[in-house]
Design a protein around this motif. Structure first.
Motif, PDB file in Angstrom:
ATOM      1  N   LEU A 103       0.899  -1.159   0.000  1.00 20.31           N
ATOM      2  CA  LEU A 103       0.000   0.000   0.000  1.00 20.31           C
ATOM      3  C   LEU A 103       0.938   1.209   0.000  1.00 20.31           C
ATOM      4  N   GLY A 104       1.118   1.764  -1.204  1.00 17.93           N
ATOM      5  CA  GLY A 104       2.128   2.829  -1.328  1.00 17.93           C
ATOM      6  C   GLY A 104       3.506   2.216  -1.142  1.00 17.93           C
ATOM      7  N   SER A 105       4.294   2.809  -0.254  1.00 24.41           N
ATOM      8  CA  SER A 105       5.639   2.287  -0.055  1.00 24.41           C
ATOM      9  C   SER A 105       5.693   1.279   1.092  1.00 24.41           C
ATOM     10  N   LEU A 106       4.540   1.049   1.744  1.00 28.23           N
ATOM     11  CA  LEU A 106       4.526   0.120   2.889  1.00 28.23           C
ATOM     12  C   LEU A 106       3.917  -1.213   2.481  1.00 28.23           C
ATOM     13  N   LYS A 107       4.393  -2.277   3.146  1.00 30.95           N
ATOM     14  CA  LYS A 107       3.780  -3.589   2.910  1.00 30.95           C
ATOM     15  C   LYS A 107       2.422  -3.604   3.601  1.00 30.95           C
ATOM     16  N   VAL A 108       1.483  -4.342   3.013  1.00 32.71           N
ATOM     17  CA  VAL A 108       0.141  -4.402   3.609  1.00 32.71           C
ATOM     18  C   VAL A 108       0.206  -5.000   5.022  1.00 32.71           C
ATOM     19  N   SER A 109       1.132  -5.941   5.217  1.00 36.48           N
ATOM     20  CA  SER A 109       1.262  -6.555   6.552  1.00 36.48           C
ATOM     21  C   SER A 109       1.677  -5.497   7.579  1.00 36.48           C
ATOM     22  N   GLN A 110       2.540  -4.586   7.165  1.00 37.75           N
ATOM     23  CA  GLN A 110       2.961  -3.515   8.082  1.00 37.75           C
ATOM     24  C   GLN A 110       1.797  -2.564   8.370  1.00 37.75           C
ATOM     25  N   VAL A 111       1.031  -2.274   7.303  1.00 38.65           N
ATOM     26  CA  VAL A 111      -0.130  -1.393   7.486  1.00 38.65           C
ATOM     27  C   VAL A 111      -1.121  -2.048   8.443  1.00 38.65           C
ATOM     28  N   ALA A 112      -1.329  -3.371   8.262  1.00 42.33           N
ATOM     29  CA  ALA A 112      -2.269  -4.093   9.136  1.00 42.33           C
ATOM     30  C   ALA A 112      -1.802  -4.036  10.592  1.00 42.33           C
ATOM     31  N   ALA A 113      -0.497  -4.221  10.795  1.00 40.51           N
ATOM     32  CA  ALA A 113       0.042  -4.160  12.162  1.00 40.51           C
ATOM     33  C   ALA A 113      -0.161  -2.769  12.755  1.00 40.51           C
ATOM     34  N   LEU A 114       0.078  -1.755  11.919  1.00 42.02           N
ATOM     35  CA  LEU A 114      -0.107  -0.371  12.393  1.00 42.02           C
ATOM     36  C   LEU A 114      -1.571  -0.111  12.750  1.00 42.02           C
ATOM     37  N   VAL A 115      -2.460  -0.644  11.904  1.00 39.97           N
ATOM     38  CA  VAL A 115      -3.903  -0.435  12.152  1.00 39.97           C
ATOM     39  C   VAL A 115      -4.295  -1.065  13.485  1.00 39.97           C
ATOM     40  N   ILE A 116      -3.790  -2.272  13.744  1.00 40.30           N
ATOM     41  CA  ILE A 116      -4.120  -2.947  15.020  1.00 40.30           C
ATOM     42  C   ILE A 116      -3.644  -2.090  16.195  1.00 40.30           C
ATOM     43  N   ILE A 117      -2.442  -1.559  16.082  1.00 35.66           N
ATOM     44  CA  ILE A 117      -1.911  -0.736  17.187  1.00 35.66           C
ATOM     45  C   ILE A 117      -2.749   0.534  17.352  1.00 35.66           C
ATOM     46  N   MET A 118      -3.127   1.137  16.232  1.00 31.39           N
ATOM     47  CA  MET A 118      -3.944   2.360  16.294  1.00 31.39           C
ATOM     48  C   MET A 118      -5.302   2.074  16.928  1.00 31.39           C
ATOM     49  N   VAL A 130       7.767 -17.264  25.526  1.00 32.05           N
ATOM     50  CA  VAL A 130       6.877 -16.834  26.611  1.00 32.05           C
ATOM     51  C   VAL A 130       6.995 -15.317  26.812  1.00 32.05           C
ATOM     52  N   GLY A 131       8.247 -14.823  26.756  1.00 28.91           N
ATOM     53  CA  GLY A 131       8.484 -13.379  26.909  1.00 28.91           C
ATOM     54  C   GLY A 131       7.737 -12.584  25.859  1.00 28.91           C
ATOM     55  N   GLN A 132       7.808 -13.043  24.613  1.00 24.23           N
ATOM     56  CA  GLN A 132       7.130 -12.319  23.525  1.00 24.23           C
ATOM     57  C   GLN A 132       5.618 -12.352  23.690  1.00 24.23           C
ATOM     58  N   MET A 133       5.120 -13.504  24.109  1.00 25.43           N
ATOM     59  CA  MET A 133       3.661 -13.614  24.307  1.00 25.43           C
ATOM     60  C   MET A 133       3.196 -12.670  25.413  1.00 25.43           C
ATOM     61  N   THR A 134       3.972 -12.647  26.509  1.00 28.60           N
ATOM     62  CA  THR A 134       3.601 -11.772  27.634  1.00 28.60           C
ATOM     63  C   THR A 134       3.635 -10.312  27.199  1.00 28.60           C
ATOM     64  N   LEU A 135       4.703  -9.982  26.483  1.00 30.12           N
ATOM     65  CA  LEU A 135       4.845  -8.605  26.005  1.00 30.12           C
ATOM     66  C   LEU A 135       3.696  -8.237  25.066  1.00 30.12           C
ATOM     67  N   GLY A 136       3.351  -9.169  24.206  1.00 24.93           N
ATOM     68  CA  GLY A 136       2.256  -8.954  23.262  1.00 24.93           C
ATOM     69  C   GLY A 136       0.936  -8.732  23.974  1.00 24.93           C
ATOM     70  N   PHE A 137       0.767  -9.350  25.140  1.00 22.73           N
ATOM     71  CA  PHE A 137      -0.485  -9.193  25.882  1.00 22.73           C
ATOM     72  C   PHE A 137      -0.493  -7.894  26.698  1.00 22.73           C
ATOM     73  N   ILE A 138       0.676  -7.547  27.247  1.00 24.81           N
ATOM     74  CA  ILE A 138       0.732  -6.393  28.165  1.00 24.81           C
ATOM     75  C   ILE A 138       0.774  -5.063  27.412  1.00 24.81           C
ATOM     76  N   LEU A 139       1.528  -5.019  26.316  1.00 26.15           N
ATOM     77  CA  LEU A 139       1.732  -3.727  25.621  1.00 26.15           C
ATOM     78  C   LEU A 139       0.430  -3.012  25.223  1.00 26.15           C
ATOM     79  N   PRO A 140      -0.597  -3.725  24.720  1.00 27.30           N
ATOM     80  CA  PRO A 140      -1.831  -2.994  24.401  1.00 27.30           C
ATOM     81  C   PRO A 140      -2.426  -2.281  25.614  1.00 27.30           C
ATOM     82  N   PHE A 141      -2.354  -2.930  26.776  1.00 24.75           N
ATOM     83  CA  PHE A 141      -2.897  -2.288  27.984  1.00 24.75           C
ATOM     84  C   PHE A 141      -2.012  -1.119  28.416  1.00 24.75           C
ATOM     85  N   ALA A 142      -0.699  -1.306  28.237  1.00 27.10           N
ATOM     86  CA  ALA A 142       0.216  -0.204  28.588  1.00 27.10           C
ATOM     87  C   ALA A 142      -0.045   0.995  27.684  1.00 27.10           C
ATOM     88  N   LEU A 143      -0.331   0.707  26.403  1.00 26.86           N
ATOM     89  CA  LEU A 143      -0.585   1.799  25.447  1.00 26.86           C
ATOM     90  C   LEU A 143      -1.890   2.537  25.768  1.00 26.86           C
TER      91      LEU A 143
END
Lengths: 474, 216
Positions: A280-295, A380-393
């Motif tokens: 999508l433009g200069s970004l990969k769609v996978s990157q855009v999708a990840a950004l959308v989830i974070i937003m 396990v570290g990545q999974m925990t981080l993946g779960f906690i970061l949305p709440f931290a954000l």
């Protein structure tokens, strides 16, 4: 020198000299119009710059006035909000702790009555030991004085024994009553402790209210200053806005870094879901999708904070009915929870993909594929981080609100400073241009100094002749 | 939301979707010379293939073909693949690719003639068919063409948009006697490729393979 300008071919010096003479003559002839042109041009430019400077100064003054209004209005709003919150807290404290005061008072009265009753029951009533003691002493003396009369002695002996028995009985009863008293006194101890604890709790609550009321006094004073539109209030709010801007900016930077880590966690596994080749433009769609989830996570966090009335970026949410607000809060929380779970699973998938890539790279390099010993730890570290970061954000909403509010003030001040600088630059440039005109005129005259000198001499001679002609003959 | 708002939302979504595009990716076609004693160099070719497999990503296309007596043929293509959009599937494709090339390298026999032009034509045909954004032909050979009697290959090639790279161009015995033969041979191929509209590069140091593929 170009050949066309060579008056005497082969003699450039002479040609230049002739050209210089011609130029001086032309310049001398055009001296007055040239002076007027230079003076006119510099005057126009300097005047234009001065006008621009005045215009910018007006704009700067209007902006300063507006900045002040914005600053005071936002300060007033913030103080009102703080006072409202303090009153709300006091109300909660009173409802929670002092609302039960009648029951507490009754309980305290009962405890005091019970203590009083026990205290009365524990009053000491000892027998009259001196009378007993003297009676026993007297019987002993009578026995000694009887001088061996056995009958009298026996009577007195019997009396003595009777007294002793009665004494022992009285002492026994006294000890018994003392034991009862001690038991009653020890029974009073928990009542004392309970009473002391209840009173300490009441003391703490009352002190809390006093502290809050002191804070409210300060806020009211501040509010009064702001209402008066005083310079002190403006300075105070301006400093506070700058501090808020810096602190919230720092926290937002940290949040952006957190978001970047979050992005790195889910960008690779997203390519497994939406493909790695589409763009999508200069970004990969996978990157855009990840950004959308974070937003979306940040947006849900904003809604959650708004529903909890921690932030007030969306007045519509703040003014909702409590029931709707609660529904919105639960909806945001559930969506956030689902997204956090998705992120956690994506983080696990990322680990699997990374292991797959590492195995392929090893295989292509001709190295035997090895499984790391503690492979589960980063997973396990990545999974925990993946779960906690949305709440931290989610908590980004708080510094973001401060940043937006303080940006209005700081941005306005920065623009004001820029305008002030532009005003200074315009005035400086106008002044320079004005003096440049005088300098250019002087330089022009320097170039034609020879004809000017001649003119001066000629005019001087003519003037002296005229003066001499006018002098009457003696 | 009224009908107008619905239509506006649909148009916006369509515009957004219209902006998405599948990246054309990179296309690499590698020709392996199997003539004469050059088969001894196939282990080096395996390293190059492995390097390329490690660097090509989803959406890229890769094919490996041999150069033998008559190379303008699909039969000479050992393996070809366009890597899947999903990285895990692409990794499986790469494993399969490597296995095929390893098997070929272990059982390759020398061809009697060397038809480089035929292989180049086959590469051009395949890459044009796949249509990648960046077309690269790698020729792992000594570039000494030895055609069978009757084969016609002296015609201009259409190599517009192609980057041709000669890899591991070894010096032959005759080159040692007169190095001008080697230089003339390379010059001949350079001229042929450039006249066809392509670009030419020679890489003899296989440590510099990073120059072959650029990120799209």
């Amino acid at each position: 020198m170009p050949k066309a300008m060579m008056i005497w071919p082969g003699n450039p010096g002479l040609s230049i000299f002739v050209w210089a003479i011609l130029a001086i003559v032309v310049m001398y002839a055009a001296r007055i119009p040239a002076h007027q042109a230079i003076r006119g041009f510099t005057r126009v430019v300097a005047h234009t710059l001065r006008l621009a400077g005045h215009s910018l100064m007006d704009a700067q003054k209007r902006l300063a006035l507006r900045n002040r209004e914005v600053l005071l209005a936002s300060g007033q709003e913030l103080t009102e909000r703080q006072i409202e919150q303090e009153f709300s807290r006091i109300s909660t404290t009173i409802a929670k702790d002092l609302g039960t005061y009648p029951a507490l008072h009754r309980k305290l009265s009962e405890q005091v009555a019970s203590i009083d009753e026990d205290y009365r029951a524990a009053t000491d009533s000892p027998p009259d030991p001196p009378a007993w003691t003297s009676a026993i002493g007297m019987t002993q003396q009578l026995v000694d004085k009887s001088g061996g009369d056995k009958t009298v002695g026996r009577v007195i002996e019997a009396l003595h024994k009777g007294f002793m028995r009665a004494h022992a009985q009285a002492m026994g009863e006294y000890r018994k009553s003392s034991r009862t008293r001690h038991r009653l006194l020890s029974h009073m101890m928990p009542f004392w402790r309970r009473t002391a604890s209840t009173l300490a709790s009441v003391d703490k609550t009352v002190n809390g209210i006093v502290e809050r009321s002191n804070h409210i006094d300060k806020l009211m004073e501040q509010y009064h200053e702001i209402s008066k539109r005083s310079d002190r209030a403006e300075r105070m709010l301006s400093t506070s806005a700058m501090t808020q801007f810096l602190i919230s900016g720092l926290v937002l930077t940290i949040a952006v870094l957190g978001g970047f880590i979050n992005f790195q966690l889910i960008a690779l596994p997203m390519s497994e879901m939406v493909g790695a080749s589409a763009r999508l433009g200069s970004l990969k769609v996978s990157q855009v999708a990840a950004l959308v989830i974070i937003m979306v996570e940040i947006t849900m966090g904003l809604f959650l904070m708004e529903s909890l009335r921690i932030t007030r970026l969306f007045p519509v949410i703040g003014s909702m009915q409590d029931r709707n607000r609660r529904i919105m809060m639960w909806a945001s929380l559930v969506i956030l929870l689902v997204l956090a779970s998705i992120e956690s699973s994506l983080a696990y998938m990322r680990d699997l993909l990374a292991a797959n890539n590492a195995a392929l790279t090893q295989s292509l390099a001709g190295i035997a594929v090895q499984q790391p010993e503690f492979h589960w730890i980063p997973a396990v570290g990545q999974m925990t981080l993946g779960f906690i970061l949305p709440f931290a954000l989610t908590f980004v909403a708080v510094p973001m609100e401060s940043f937006i509010h303080s940006l209005r003030v700081v941005g306005g001040n920065a623009l004001e400073a820029a305008l002030r600088l532009a005003v200074f630059a315009c005035h400086l440039a106008g002044s320079l241009i004005h003096h440049l005109g005088s300098g250019l005129i002087n330089t022009y005259d320097l170039a034609v100094f020879l004809p000017l000198k001649v003119e001066h001499l000629v005019l001087g001679v003519t003037a002296s002749k005229t003066r001499r002609g006018k002098v009457p003959a003696a | 939301m009224n009908i107008r708002q619905h239509i506006t939302a649909l148009v916006a979504a369509a515009m957004l979707l219209g902006c998405t595009s599948s990246a054309p990716g990179r296309g690499v076609y590698m020709l392996l010379d199997t003539s004469g004693t050059y088969t001894e160099h196939l282990n080096k070719a395996q390293s190059v293939v492995n390097y390329l497999l490690g660097n090509l990503t989803s959406g890229d296309s890769f094919a490996v073909a041999r150069i033998d007596s008559g190379s303008f043929s699909e039969k000479d293509i050992l393996m070809r693949a366009t890597f899947d959009a999903r990285p895990s599937v692409a990794n499986d494709q790469k494993r399969s690719f490597k296995k095929t090339i390893d098997t070929f390298a272990g059982s390759a026999r020398g061809a009697s003639h060397t038809d480089i032009t035929g292989g180049l034509l086959q590469a051009v045909e395949w890459l044009n068919e796949v249509g990648p954004g960046q077309k690269t032909v790698l020729i792992f050979s000594d570039m000494d063409e030895d055609l069978q009697k009757g084969q016609i290959r002296d015609f201009p090639l259409d190599l517009r948009g192609f980057h041709v790279v000669a890899l591991n161009v070894t010096k032959l015995n005759k080159d040692n006697v007169d190095p001008r033969i080697y230089l003339d041979r390379l010059e001949h191929w350079k001229k042929r490729v450039e006249e066809g509209g392509g670009t030419w590069q020679v890489i003899n140091d296989l440590e510099r393979l990073d120059a072959i593929i650029q990120d799209t």
